[in-house]
Motif scaffolding. Structure first.
Motif, PDB file in Angstrom:
ATOM      1  N   HIS A 154      47.904  58.490  42.890  1.00  0.00           N
ATOM      2  CA  HIS A 154      49.318  58.934  42.805  1.00  0.00           C
ATOM      3  C   HIS A 154      49.157  59.821  44.289  1.00  0.00           C
ATOM      4  CE1 HIS A 154      51.061  56.551  40.283  1.00  0.00           C
ATOM      5  NE2 HIS A 154      50.084  56.878  38.919  1.00  0.00           N
ATOM      6  N   LEU A 155      47.333  60.035  44.458  1.00  0.00           N
ATOM      7  CA  LEU A 155      46.987  61.402  45.134  1.00  0.00           C
ATOM      8  C   LEU A 155      47.365  61.094  46.465  1.00  0.00           C
ATOM      9  CD1 LEU A 155      45.293  64.378  45.056  1.00  0.00           C
ATOM     10  CD2 LEU A 155      43.901  62.999  45.696  1.00  0.00           C
ATOM     11  N   THR A 156      48.835  61.808  47.395  1.00  0.00           N
ATOM     12  CA  THR A 156      48.766  61.556  48.643  1.00  0.00           C
ATOM     13  C   THR A 156      48.421  62.670  49.773  1.00  0.00           C
ATOM     14  OG1 THR A 156      51.019  63.204  48.428  1.00  0.00           O
ATOM     15  CG2 THR A 156      51.648  60.565  48.103  1.00  0.00           C
ATOM     16  N   ILE A 199      40.780  56.544  48.354  1.00  0.00           N
ATOM     17  CA  ILE A 199      42.436  56.123  47.400  1.00  0.00           C
ATOM     18  C   ILE A 199      43.091  55.943  48.550  1.00  0.00           C
ATOM     19  CG2 ILE A 199      43.944  58.719  46.933  1.00  0.00           C
ATOM     20  CD1 ILE A 199      41.612  60.405  46.565  1.00  0.00           C
ATOM     21  N   ALA A 200      44.042  54.942  48.565  1.00  0.00           N
ATOM     22  CA  ALA A 200      45.103  53.809  48.864  1.00  0.00           C
ATOM     23  C   ALA A 200      45.933  55.038  49.031  1.00  0.00           C
ATOM     24  CB  ALA A 200      45.071  52.876  48.706  1.00  0.00           C
ATOM     25  N   THR A 201      45.846  55.602  48.656  1.00  0.00           N
ATOM     26  CA  THR A 201      47.948  56.322  48.391  1.00  0.00           C
ATOM     27  C   THR A 201      47.477  57.485  49.301  1.00  0.00           C
ATOM     28  OG1 THR A 201      46.981  57.271  46.210  1.00  0.00           O
ATOM     29  CG2 THR A 201      48.920  55.210  46.459  1.00  0.00           C
ATOM     30  N   ASP A 237      40.533  52.222  58.262  1.00  0.00           N
ATOM     31  CA  ASP A 237      40.665  51.247  56.972  1.00  0.00           C
ATOM     32  C   ASP A 237      41.288  51.957  55.407  1.00  0.00           C
ATOM     33  OD1 ASP A 237      39.409  49.323  58.214  1.00  0.00           O
ATOM     34  OD2 ASP A 237      37.911  50.014  57.151  1.00  0.00           O
ATOM     35  N   MET A 238      42.517  53.462  56.147  1.00  0.00           N
ATOM     36  CA  MET A 238      42.685  53.824  54.868  1.00  0.00           C
ATOM     37  C   MET A 238      44.774  53.471  55.060  1.00  0.00           C
ATOM     38  SD  MET A 238      41.009  57.297  53.738  1.00  0.00           S
ATOM     39  CE  MET A 238      42.113  57.570  52.177  1.00  0.00           C
ATOM     40  N   PRO A 239      44.975  52.279  54.291  1.00  0.00           N
ATOM     41  CA  PRO A 239      46.194  51.760  54.724  1.00  0.00           C
ATOM     42  C   PRO A 239      47.678  53.294  54.700  1.00  0.00           C
ATOM     43  CG  PRO A 239      45.473  52.090  52.172  1.00  0.00           C
ATOM     44  CD  PRO A 239      44.591  52.052  52.580  1.00  0.00           C
ATOM     45  N   ALA A 240      47.431  54.555  54.075  1.00  0.00           N
ATOM     46  CA  ALA A 240      48.674  55.131  54.219  1.00  0.00           C
ATOM     47  C   ALA A 240      48.051  56.584  54.913  1.00  0.00           C
ATOM     48  CB  ALA A 240      48.855  55.840  52.470  1.00  0.00           C
ATOM     49  N   PRO A 282      42.267  55.850  69.604  1.00  0.00           N
ATOM     50  CA  PRO A 282      43.108  55.311  69.447  1.00  0.00           C
ATOM     51  C   PRO A 282      42.794  54.802  67.768  1.00  0.00           C
ATOM     52  CG  PRO A 282      42.981  54.532  71.169  1.00  0.00           C
ATOM     53  CD  PRO A 282      42.042  54.684  70.612  1.00  0.00           C
ATOM     54  N   HIS A 283      43.787  55.857  66.553  1.00  0.00           N
ATOM     55  CA  HIS A 283      44.034  55.085  65.403  1.00  0.00           C
ATOM     56  C   HIS A 283      45.200  54.660  64.469  1.00  0.00           C
ATOM     57  CE1 HIS A 283      42.440  58.908  64.929  1.00  0.00           C
ATOM     58  NE2 HIS A 283      41.697  58.912  65.886  1.00  0.00           N
ATOM     59  N   SER A 284      44.870  54.689  63.484  1.00  0.00           N
ATOM     60  CA  SER A 284      46.301  55.067  62.904  1.00  0.00           C
ATOM     61  C   SER A 284      47.460  55.454  62.434  1.00  0.00           C
ATOM     62  CB  SER A 284      46.360  53.151  61.454  1.00  0.00           C
ATOM     63  OG  SER A 284      45.045  54.195  60.754  1.00  0.00           O
ATOM     64  N   PHE A 285      46.126  57.265  62.885  1.00  0.00           N
ATOM     65  CA  PHE A 285      46.518  58.042  61.579  1.00  0.00           C
ATOM     66  C   PHE A 285      46.071  59.388  62.695  1.00  0.00           C
ATOM     67  CE2 PHE A 285      42.187  57.108  60.718  1.00  0.00           C
ATOM     68  CZ  PHE A 285      41.202  58.367  61.332  1.00  0.00           C
TER      69      PHE A 285
END
Length: 170
Positions: free
Chosen positions: A94-96, A115-117, A138-141, A163-166
């Motif tokens: 649950h760690l965000t 940690i996916a979250t 590759d980390m979805p969140a 460029p990347h997703s974060f």
């Protein structure tokens, strides 16, 4: 020392008595997370969502912290002298948000990428030279990474400019 112990006791008791979901033990001169606190908080550990241990003198974090507070959403340990995290951190479901700024990390804590979250990672002001940008991508969140004031090598700096997703602060 007695004042610091009394301060910790007051804060822990307030968390239990008031049913808070936050435990703030910042600026308590802690060198580790007190074992007695685990016992006191055992009955409410599932309710704790935010733990702040900022600005202490902690050299390590026990794996017991992560196995006890399994519902943890945010961990703030900025301003300590941490050099690594226990492997169990990778199992936090649950760690965000994790704030590891102004510590003594020389290596990126690899288990964070499991940690996916996890949405926010703050590693500002450490001694990290390499960041596993590919794994982080590759980390979805993941939305934000702060690696300012680290001696990043040129390959890492180049990878972070791509460029990347974060969002990145470096």
């Amino acid at each position: 020392m007695a004042e610091a112990v009394a301060n910790v006791a007051r804060r822990v008791n307030a968390t239990v008595e008031e049913g808070k979901d936050t435990l703030d033990l910042s600026n308590c001169k802690l060198i580790n997370f007190p074992d007695g606190v685990f016992k006191i908080l055992k009955c409410v550990s599932d309710n704790i969502r935010v733990i702040t241990l900022a600005d202490n003198e902690m050299k390590s974090i026990s794996s017991k912290l992560f196995s006890t507070f399994t519902q943890l959403r945010e961990l703030d340990v900025r301003g300590n002298v941490l050099t690594k995290l226990p492997d169990i951190v990778g199992e936090m479901e649950h760690l965000t948000s994790i704030n590891l700024a102004d510590n003594s990390f020389s290596i990126f804590p690899a288990k964070l990428s499991e940690i996916a979250t996890l949405e926010r990672i703050n590693l500002e002001g450490n001694g990290i030279t390499e960041i596993p940008v590919e794994k982080l991508s590759d980390m979805p969140a993941l939305k934000w990474l702060n690696v300012k004031s680290n001696p990043l090598d040129s390959n890492t700096q180049s990878a972070l400019q791509s460029p990347h997703s974060f969002e990145t602060e470096c």
